[in-house]
Scaffold this motif. Structure first.
Motif, short mmCIF file in Angstrom:
data_model
loop_
_atom_site.label_atom_id
_atom_site.label_comp_id
_atom_site.label_asym_id
_atom_site.label_seq_id
_atom_site.Cartn_x
_atom_site.Cartn_y
_atom_site.Cartn_z
N LYS A 88 10.39 31.45 -9.27
CA LYS A 88 11.03 33.03 -9.22
C LYS A 88 11.04 33.68 -8.00
CE LYS A 88 11.01 37.09 -12.25
NZ LYS A 88 10.24 37.95 -13.17
N LEU A 89 12.33 33.99 -7.61
CA LEU A 89 12.61 34.64 -6.27
C LEU A 89 12.84 36.10 -6.56
CD1 LEU A 89 14.95 32.04 -4.73
CD2 LEU A 89 12.46 32.11 -4.81
N THR A 90 12.27 36.94 -5.97
CA THR A 90 12.45 38.49 -6.26
C THR A 90 12.54 39.24 -4.74
OG1 THR A 90 10.01 38.80 -6.29
CG2 THR A 90 11.32 38.46 -8.49
N GLY A 91 13.13 40.35 -4.67
CA GLY A 91 13.10 40.91 -3.40
C GLY A 91 13.40 40.23 -2.16
N ARG A 92 12.93 40.39 -1.07
CA ARG A 92 12.85 39.61 0.04
C ARG A 92 11.84 38.49 0.29
NH1 ARG A 92 13.78 43.48 5.07
NH2 ARG A 92 14.10 41.36 6.11
N GLY A 93 12.26 37.21 0.87
CA GLY A 93 11.08 36.56 1.13
C GLY A 93 11.84 35.33 1.67
N ARG A 94 10.92 34.31 2.12
CA ARG A 94 11.10 33.06 2.91
C ARG A 94 10.38 31.90 2.62
NH1 ARG A 94 11.01 35.40 8.82
NH2 ARG A 94 12.61 36.62 8.03
N VAL A 95 10.51 30.92 2.68
CA VAL A 95 9.66 29.57 2.60
C VAL A 95 10.01 28.60 3.86
CG1 VAL A 95 9.04 27.58 1.42
CG2 VAL A 95 9.87 29.77 0.00
N CYS A 96 9.09 28.28 4.34
CA CYS A 96 9.21 27.41 5.61
C CYS A 96 8.40 26.09 4.97
CB CYS A 96 8.87 27.79 6.68
SG CYS A 96 9.53 29.06 7.46
N GLY A 97 9.04 24.98 4.70
CA GLY A 97 8.20 23.74 3.96
C GLY A 97 8.32 22.45 4.74
N ALA A 98 7.60 21.69 4.46
CA ALA A 98 7.41 20.36 5.16
C ALA A 98 7.39 19.38 3.80
CB ALA A 98 6.22 20.06 6.08
N LYS A 99 8.56 18.48 4.05
CA LYS A 99 8.53 17.61 2.94
C LYS A 99 8.13 16.16 3.27
CE LYS A 99 11.73 14.99 -0.32
NZ LYS A 99 13.02 14.64 -0.63
N PHE A 100 7.00 15.86 2.98
CA PHE A 100 6.61 14.47 3.44
C PHE A 100 7.19 13.27 2.78
CE2 PHE A 100 3.16 17.43 4.40
CZ PHE A 100 2.74 16.96 5.45
N ARG A 101 7.39 12.11 3.33
CA ARG A 101 8.26 11.08 2.68
C ARG A 101 7.23 10.68 1.45
NH1 ARG A 101 12.32 9.36 5.96
NH2 ARG A 101 11.89 10.23 8.00
N PRO A 102 7.75 10.13 0.51
CA PRO A 102 7.06 9.62 -0.58
C PRO A 102 5.98 8.42 -0.23
CG PRO A 102 9.30 9.71 -1.36
CD PRO A 102 9.26 10.02 0.11
N GLY A 103 4.77 8.77 -0.12
CA GLY A 103 3.77 7.72 0.46
C GLY A 103 3.34 8.29 1.66
N GLY A 104 3.87 9.55 2.38
CA GLY A 104 3.59 9.78 3.82
C GLY A 104 2.50 10.76 4.13
N PHE A 105 2.21 11.37 2.83
CA PHE A 105 1.04 12.51 2.86
C PHE A 105 -0.55 11.90 3.09
CE2 PHE A 105 -1.52 16.05 1.07
CZ PHE A 105 -1.16 16.95 1.97
N ARG A 106 -0.62 10.66 2.50
CA ARG A 106 -1.96 10.07 2.53
C ARG A 106 -2.29 10.03 4.08
NH1 ARG A 106 -4.80 6.39 -0.61
NH2 ARG A 106 -6.97 6.43 0.52
N PRO A 107 -1.88 9.47 4.99
CA PRO A 107 -2.15 9.42 6.09
C PRO A 107 -2.68 10.82 6.71
CG PRO A 107 -0.14 8.33 6.28
CD PRO A 107 -0.30 8.89 4.91
#
Length: 274
Positions: A88-107
């Motif tokens: 749910k998005l309300t008012g003002r905001g922002r997101v800065c995300g890093a999407k890891f490759r499937p399998g790439g978070f484990r390292p």
């Protein structure tokens, strides 16, 4: 490694979302691209609340978020969501995300299988003790995309991360499933990759967080969602067969369970909103 794609696969009602937010993707620093697929940045300033819905990819995300009317910036790790993800998005905001490759978070978290994070969203400091409120603030308050990307790069480059051949294998196998619509049966796929079904399942549990069958089905739902949102002349029985379903009823069942409405209803709603 592949550059960030420009499609909207997985976004439910992409035109509705993109009419309300500024959405961008950026490449991470070159040393990070082995395991980080892309950065995604969203900013909004809304006169009325809006609920965005995503049929998630089999990826872990690290996000730095700021809902300006609700509190200070914070960081979150989100594992693979098994169902529809709603924000749910309300008012003002922002997101800065890093999407890891499937399998790439484990390292980055070698002590835990990826399945530990599946279906969970938790404070990032519980995963990365280095993250503080100041870390989140430095990312989301940076002036402009270039500065935010640099802040994401700086944080991720500070994390220990050793090359992991098993992670590389998991990433490649998921890429093949996504790209090849003829991949329909886990047993056949495992055989063509020179693996037993059990070995493939163990690899996906440890590195992707979900089963290979789940990944096959999720990418097929992404394809159906994309088709329903962009075409007016869909032969649903033919699409079901093309995606490897036994019949149209199975596609309708999986689509409805994942998205919340049958594909024909979603297609009609999307056409009405164009």
């Amino acid at each position: 490694m592949e550059a960030p794609r420009h499609d909207t696969r997985g976004i439910v009602d992409p035109s509705g979302l993109l009419d309300r937010v500024r959405f961008r993707r950026h490449e991470p620093a070159e040393p990070l691209r082995r395991y980080v697929e892309w950065y995604w940045l969203i900013d909004w300033d809304l006169p009325a609340p809006y609920a965005s819905h995503i049929v998630p990819h089999p990826s872990v995300n690290l996000t730095f978020q700021w809902d300006e009317d609700e509190g200070p910036p914070y960081a979150e790790v989100t594992g693979v969501a098994l169902g529809l993800y709603t924000r749910k998005l309300t008012g003002r905001g922002r997101v800065c995300g890093a999407k890891f490759r499937p399998g790439g978070f484990r390292p980055y978290t070698p002590e835990a299988p990826a399945s530990r994070w599946t279906g969970r969203a938790l404070p990032a400091r519980e995963v990365f003790g280095q993250i503080t409120g100041d870390t989140a603030r430095s990312v989301v308050t940076a002036a402009g995309d270039r500065a935010r990307v640099a802040a994401l790069d700086a944080f991720l480059l500070s994390l220990p991360c050793a090359p992991d051949p098993q992670a590389d294998l998991a990433i490649e196998l998921v890429r093949r499933i996504r790209a090849d619509r003829t991949v329909r049966r886990v047993g056949d796929f495992a055989h063509t990759q020179g693996l037993s079904v059990r070995a493939l399942q163990r690899l996906f549990n440890a590195y992707v967080g979900v089963s290979p069958k789940w990944v096959v089905l999720r990418y097929r739902i992404h394809e159906a969602l994309e088709q329903a949102g962009t075409r007016d002349d869909i032969d649903w029985a033919a699409l079901a067969a093309d995606l490897g379903y036994a019949d149209q009823a199975h596609l309708v069942r999986d689509f409805t369970a994942t998205v919340g409405v049958p594909p024909t209803a979603y297609a009609a709603e999307t056409r009405a909103g164009r």
